[in-house]
Design an enzyme around this catalytic site. Structure first.
Site, PDB file in Angstrom:
ATOM      1  N   ASP A  31      -6.010   3.577  13.135  1.00 21.28           N
ATOM      2  CA  ASP A  31      -4.959   4.467  12.847  1.00 21.28           C
ATOM      3  C   ASP A  31      -5.153   5.839  12.321  1.00 21.28           C
ATOM      4  O   ASP A  31      -4.153   6.754  12.404  1.00 21.28           O
ATOM      5  CB  ASP A  31      -3.441   2.920  12.279  1.00 21.28           C
ATOM      6  N   SER A  59      -4.445  -9.422   7.704  1.00 27.11           N
ATOM      7  CA  SER A  59      -3.940  -7.600   8.087  1.00 27.11           C
ATOM      8  C   SER A  59      -2.930  -7.442   9.371  1.00 27.11           C
ATOM      9  O   SER A  59      -3.858  -7.879  10.948  1.00 27.11           O
ATOM     10  CB  SER A  59      -4.851  -6.387   7.587  1.00 27.11           C
ATOM     11  N   ASP A 109       0.654  -1.304  -0.124  1.00 31.62           N
ATOM     12  CA  ASP A 109       0.036  -0.101   0.412  1.00 31.62           C
ATOM     13  C   ASP A 109       1.175   1.572  -0.225  1.00 31.62           C
ATOM     14  O   ASP A 109       0.351   2.365  -0.740  1.00 31.62           O
ATOM     15  CB  ASP A 109      -0.615  -0.054   1.033  1.00 31.62           C
TER      16      ASP A 109
HETATM   17  N1  ARG Z   1      -7.139  -2.213  16.379  1.00 26.29           N
HETATM   18  C1  ARG Z   1      -6.292  -1.979  16.979  1.00 26.29           C
HETATM   19  C2  ARG Z   1      -5.727  -1.219  17.118  1.00 26.29           C
HETATM   20  O1  ARG Z   1      -6.015   0.143  16.936  1.00 26.29           O
HETATM   21  C3  ARG Z   1      -4.833  -2.820  16.052  1.00 26.29           C
HETATM   22  C4  ARG Z   1      -4.829  -2.233  14.189  1.00 26.29           C
HETATM   23  C5  ARG Z   1      -3.832  -2.730  13.693  1.00 26.29           C
HETATM   24  N2  ARG Z   1      -3.453  -1.955  12.732  1.00 26.29           N
HETATM   25  C6  ARG Z   1      -3.340  -2.727  11.366  1.00 26.29           C
HETATM   26  N3  ARG Z   1      -2.198  -1.890  10.076  1.00 26.29           N
HETATM   27  N4  ARG Z   1      -3.832  -3.304  10.907  1.00 26.29           N
HETATM   28  O2  ARG Z   1      -4.818  -0.435  18.195  1.00 26.29           O
END
Ligand code: ARG
Length: 403
Positions: free
Chosen positions: A126, A177, A15
């Site tokens: 994120d 992921s 990505d």
């Molecule tokens: N749900 C978790 C959080 O918000 C993990 C996020 C994981 N991010 C990812 N890009 N796979 O902290």
């Protein structure tokens, strides 16, 4: 309009590699890549990441080693606050975003950039963390999020990588992921999107299946100063090394897997699987030591603060005035959290079996039922009578005692 220069948070994956070229083509931007290592980049990978960024069309790439800083400034703070979101998740990804953004902003300044970019989608947490931290640290910088607008499927991304000669192996079926660092791994997508399906074995790398763990228990000793680990099995060590040591032992016992449905900031419930051997074991040890070091009322108030801190970290508010105020409270509680905890590992389990602290509040002579007892038993009768006076009065006038 002058061409904008943007520093992109770069992972080296599909990505963000496509993003480099896409931002150049579609938005006519000059892209500098910034890869921040919080424990997820193998030493041998640096060259590959560099070449890929350049092949994708970046004008420059910086790879920043933020591992010790991540441990010493972010994970230590989270550990002091026993940070677990919704009581379970030690905030692996959430903790890494603010340190990544600090470096992204510094990199943007070095390159006199107009903005920063990230590869997060519009559905996750994120993006919130990247953008809120950026606005807290550098409100003048623009934030660009190509993946939120480009509407490319995974197959299309792979086609673009081929068309643009970006060297990357990726299969159309990306099963999971994954986001990882030294505090643990977050695993999403694929079969895990059905919250009724048990997690399969294949995505785990930091923990073995507890069925394969040694049947003989083992013990480790973690030493703390001011609430932060400073020694492993009696040997003084850097926090980052303790994290790795504890993680290796706990993981080998199949300890640290978490399966939960959590509440994302954007309002979605999400099935998440984590493996967090080091962080969960260290939180267990730290909580155990606090058990003998913290005065009762401080301990109780701290639990409420801990819940709030975990929410702030999760919700992207690491860089906020409330976070800094609550951190001061936590730091104040940690002054005497010095000592050692013995953790026992059994297949799938980790628990404290011993603790000692030079300034601990455990007073053997007060606690003992044996000789040496210094507790003034005669004080208790009056104390308990007054303690119960209010309910006694209630009972006589209005309750079961009223006849
Ligand atoms: N749900 C978790 C959080 O918000 C993990 C996020 C994981 N991010 C990812 N890009 N796979 O902290």
């Amino acid at each position: 309009m002058a061409r904008k220069k943007v520093v992109l948070a770069y992972s080296g994956g599909l990505d963000t590699s496509i993003a480099v070229r896409w931002m150049r083509e579609e938005w006519d931007q000059e892209i500098v890549c910034c890869a921040v290592d919080v424990g997820q980049i193998d030493a041998g990978e640096h060259e590959v990441i560099r070449e890929r960024a350049v092949a994708a069309g970046a004008v420059d790439i910086e790879i920043i080693d933020a591992r010790e800083e991540f441990a010493d400034r972010f994970l230590s703070q989270a550990l002091k606050a026993n940070s677990l979101y919704e009581g379970k998740y030690p905030l692996v990804s959430a903790l890494s975003r603010p340190v990544i953004v600090e470096h992204l902003v510094a990199c943007a300044r070095r390159h006199s950039a107009d903005g920063v970019g990230h590869g997060c989608t519009g559905k996750g947490n994120d993006q919130v963390r990247f953008e809120v931290s950026t606005r807290a640290l550098a409100p003048d910088l623009e934030v660009f999020a190509p993946t939120r607008v480009w509407g490319l499927s995974r197959a299309e991304c792979i086609d673009r990588a081929k068309d643009w000669d970006i060297p990357i192996e990726a299969s159309v079926e990306k099963i999971y992921s994954i986001d990882e660092n030294m505090w643990g791994r977050a695993i999403e997508c694929g079969v895990l999107e059905n919250p009724w399906s048990a997690p399969p074995e294949d995505p785990f790398t930091m923990t073995v299946n507890s069925k394969l763990a040694p049947s003989e228990p083992t013990e480790i000793v973690v030493g703390f100063e001011r609430g932060v680990p400073v020694a492993f099995n009696g040997e003084p060590m850097k926090f980052i090394d303790i994290i790795n040591q504890v993680g290796a032992v706990a993981g080998s016992y199949g300890y640290g897997r978490i399966d939960m449905v959590e509440n994302r900031r954007v309002g979605i419930k999400s099935r998440e699987v984590y493996e967090c051997p080091a962080s969960l074991a260290l939180i267990t040890a730290h909580q155990d030591l606090e058990g003998i070091c913290l005065e009762r009322d401080v301990a109780r108030e701290k639990q409420r603060v801990e819940i709030r801190i975990a929410e702030l970290i999760y919700d992207g508010l690491w860089h906020s005035p409330l976070m800094s105020a609550l951190q001061s409270f936590v730091d104040n509680t940690q002054v005497h959290v010095n000592g050692e905890v013995r953790l026992r590992l059994e297949p799938g389990r980790c628990f404290g079996v011993g603790r000692r602290a030079p300034k601990g509040l455990y007073d053997h002579d007060l606690a003992t039922y044996d000789i040496g007892d210094t507790f003034r038993h005669e004080d208790s009768a009056g104390f308990v009578r007054l303690w119960g006076l209010s309910v006694e009065t209630w009972s006589r006038r209005q309750g079961p005692g009223a006849r």
